[in-house]
Design a protein around this motif. Structure first.
Motif: not given
Ligand code: ADP
Ligand code: MG
Length: 603
Positions: A80-82, A94-96, A99-101, A34-36, A30-32
């Protein structure tokens, strides 16, 4: 004695935090992915091996990362998103959390290759257990590839905790569906080892559903009906299953602003539209896509939770419910008479399993005729007298009849001119001592009703109107204790209810100010949700939630024409409330634009 408190090393802190975000291989997928998508990819390839235990790889053709960003990306809270807290209210990515990576790298061996379109060489990073192994220049395609190997290699307890391959694979596929179904414009590949499980070409929503769930014998989309509704609060579109396609385990998906969500309350709206159409124990398919102003939802609840909080839950419930019923009606799967919302002729569905009850005639002294139900287009004439009388009934201790003299009761600063102007069918404008008063009409009415309901609750006497035909609500077993908790208060507010067969709630009478019986089902569902959310709060707090829920359901709409008398009366009622500046949930009801401010603007 020496000091004993130390800061944890980053590696340990990351590993602990990773427990929250990365629970199983599916969380990595999911995290990867969404990052894509956040990186603007149009094509995404997923490869898993051994149900994700040995490998989860995700490649994209997105914008890639610079050397520095590639390193930074693995730091906790690096995103880089917020940039500031304000951005949290308009999230479109999707991410913000950033912490995922960091979490993935804390509990696996990660290799990453990434190249931006304008760079000749890409960058390669290897990191394991939060420890950077190497970073070097590399030749690679534009975009980014992550290979996550040996998940939980350094957390044996977690590794043992993983379920069988088939269970973990189901989780992986479910995460994949949740993303693929709402991104039909993106091409996806999914490989299990060397086997291609999916190649989903760029398409539209309907075709994408077929690509994911169709089979050679039958297209999924043939079993679906379109639904659509556009309002200023929400626009929704998607598909619901034909009743005959219902099955024990159905495909049920809600998405909001491009993101999968779970929403038990909205789920109920859909299920109830089908209640007489499918056998008990079967479930309809649905794929429903909501678009709302991002400021009106809270997606910030928890990294792995898919529940989303909506500001206008009740109203959206009704819109959703109407849209599903409409589409079931339009396609003639049920007699269309059920969907005739003409206020004057409510023809109930005949339920063979229900006893026939003697219809009771009743009239509602609090009938509030300028309140539109959302379905009627004529704007009935207004009867403020009725409201006055109802107010008198309600509080006999206040013998003075409302009239010109009640002007004096207004807040001392607010001696209104008695002349009212309605702006955009929504705001009441009048001139007061210090300047211009602007009132939000619906919020004002919510405050007035809320205070009345709280008074009814504390004096233990309210008013009920009998329904010509009872309404029925199926309660979930887990809702029963919450219902028991508020049963008495509901009765005081005018709801005459009876529980049948353990779970079916029959409503014979409703609060006198709740004009339409159509509102009773979403209202009681909303109340139950509120009680659940107030678990552990005092009885008073819970009564406030009930009163607010009822006030929101019975108040005039945000937009609707009012006469001069109505505006005068509402303004008076409002100022009779001790807290007339704010709604019970803290929203501003009125503002005063001072004379000085006005004069300044004319300078
Ligand atoms: P978040 O997605 O919450 O920002 P992550 O830890 O998932 O946090 O990612 C951190 C940062 O790494 C992202 O903000 C993004 O800038 C960058 N990044 C991650 N994956 C990719 C990718 N596939 N392509 C480009 N940039 C990426
Ligand atoms: Mg992310």
């Amino acid at each position: 004695m020496s000091d004993i408190i130390r800061l944890l090393s980053d590696a340990v802190a990351n590993q602990i935090a990773a427990g929250e975000v990365i629970q199983r291989p599916a969380s990595v997928l999911k995290e990867l992915v969404e990052n894509a998508l956040d990186a603007g990819a149009t094509s995404v390839r997923v490869v898993i091996k051994d149900a994700g235990r040995t490998l989860i790889a995700v490649s994209d053709n997105g914008k890639g990362m610079s050397d520095t960003d590639a390193r930074m990306a693995f730091e906790r809270h690096a995103t880089s998103k917020i940039t500031d807290a304000q951005d949290l209210f308009h999230i479109r990515t999707m991410g913000f959390r950033g912490e995922a990576l960091a979490s993935i790298a804390a509990v696996a061996q990660v290799e990453m290759r990434s190249r931006q379109a304008e760079s000749e060489l890409g960058t390669f990073i290897e990191i394991a257990g939060s420890r950077m192994v190497r970073q070097e220049a590399v030749q690679c395609d534009k975009g980014t590839t992550f290979q996550v190997k040996n998940l939980f290699f350094n957390v044996p307890a977690r590794r043992r905790f993983l379920k069988s391959d088939s269970v973990e694979k189901t989780h992986l596929l479910n995460e994949f569906y949740r993303i693929a179904l709402v991104n039909p414009g993106i091409e996806f590949y999914f490989y299990d080892g060397d086997e291609e499980v999916f190649h989903l070409q760029e398409s539209n929503l309907k075709v994408r559903i077929d690509q994911v769930f169709g089979n050679a014998r039958r297209k999924m989309s043939q079993q679906l009906l379109d639904i659509e509704a556009g309002t200023s609060l929400v626009s929704l579109k998607g598909f619901v299953g034909r009743p005959e396609s219902a099955q024990k385990s159905a495909h049920q998906y809600f998405f909001v602003n491009g993101r999968y969500m779970r929403h038990p309350y909205f789920h109920k709206a859909v299920m109830m539209a089908y209640s007489q159409l499918i056998p008990a124990g079967e479930n309809p398919h649905y794929f429903i896509y909501f678009e709302v102003d991002p400021e009106t939802i809270d997606i910030n609840i928890h990294p792995t939770k898919t529940e989303i909080k909506f500001e206008n839950e009740q109203a959206i419930w009704s819109i959703l419910s109407a849209a599903v019923k409409e589409s079931l009606g339009k396609f003639n799967v049920v007699p269309s008479i059920d969907f005739d919302r003409d206020e004057s002729s409510e023809i109930p569905v005949l339920r063979p399993d229900m006893p026939v009850v003697q219809p009771q005639t009743s009239f509602n002294p609090a009938y509030n005729p300028f309140q539109s139900s959302g379905h009627s287009y004529s704007r009935p004439s207004v009867n403020w007298e009725a409201l006055f009388r109802q107010n008198e009934n309600f509080d006999r201790s206040q013998p003075e009849p409302p009239g010109p003299s009640s002007q004096q009761q207004l807040h001392e600063d607010v001696e209104t001119s008695g002349v009212y102007f309605q702006m955009k069918d929504r705001y009441i404008l009048t001139s007061v001592k210090s300047g211009m008063l602007v009132i939000d009409q619906r919020r004002a009415h919510i405050r007035v009703l809320f205070d009345e309901y709280m008074k009814e609750l504390s004096q233990r006497k309210g008013f009920s109107q009998q329904l010509l035909f009872p309404e029925y609500i199926e309660l979930m077993p887990e809702e029963l204790p919450f219902f028991e908790q508020i049963r008495d208060d509901l009765r005081v507010l005018g709801f005459d209810t009876e529980l049948e067969d353990g779970c079916r709630l029959m409503v014979r009478g409703i609060a006198s100010q709740l004009r339409s019986s159509e509102k009773v089902v979403p209202l009681i569902s909303d109340m139950l949700v509120r009680v659940k959310n107030s678990y552990g709060d005092s009885g008073e707090k819970i009564r406030e939630e009930l009163a607010l829920s009822l006030a929101e359901s019975s108040a005039i709409p945000a937009v609707g024409r009012m006469s001069n008398e109505e505006m005068a009366h509402l303004t008076e009622q409002l100022f009779a409330c001790p807290q007339h500046q704010h709604t019970p949930d803290g929203r501003t009801i009125m503002i005063i634009i001072s004379q000085e401010e006005l004069a300044n603007r004319f300078k």
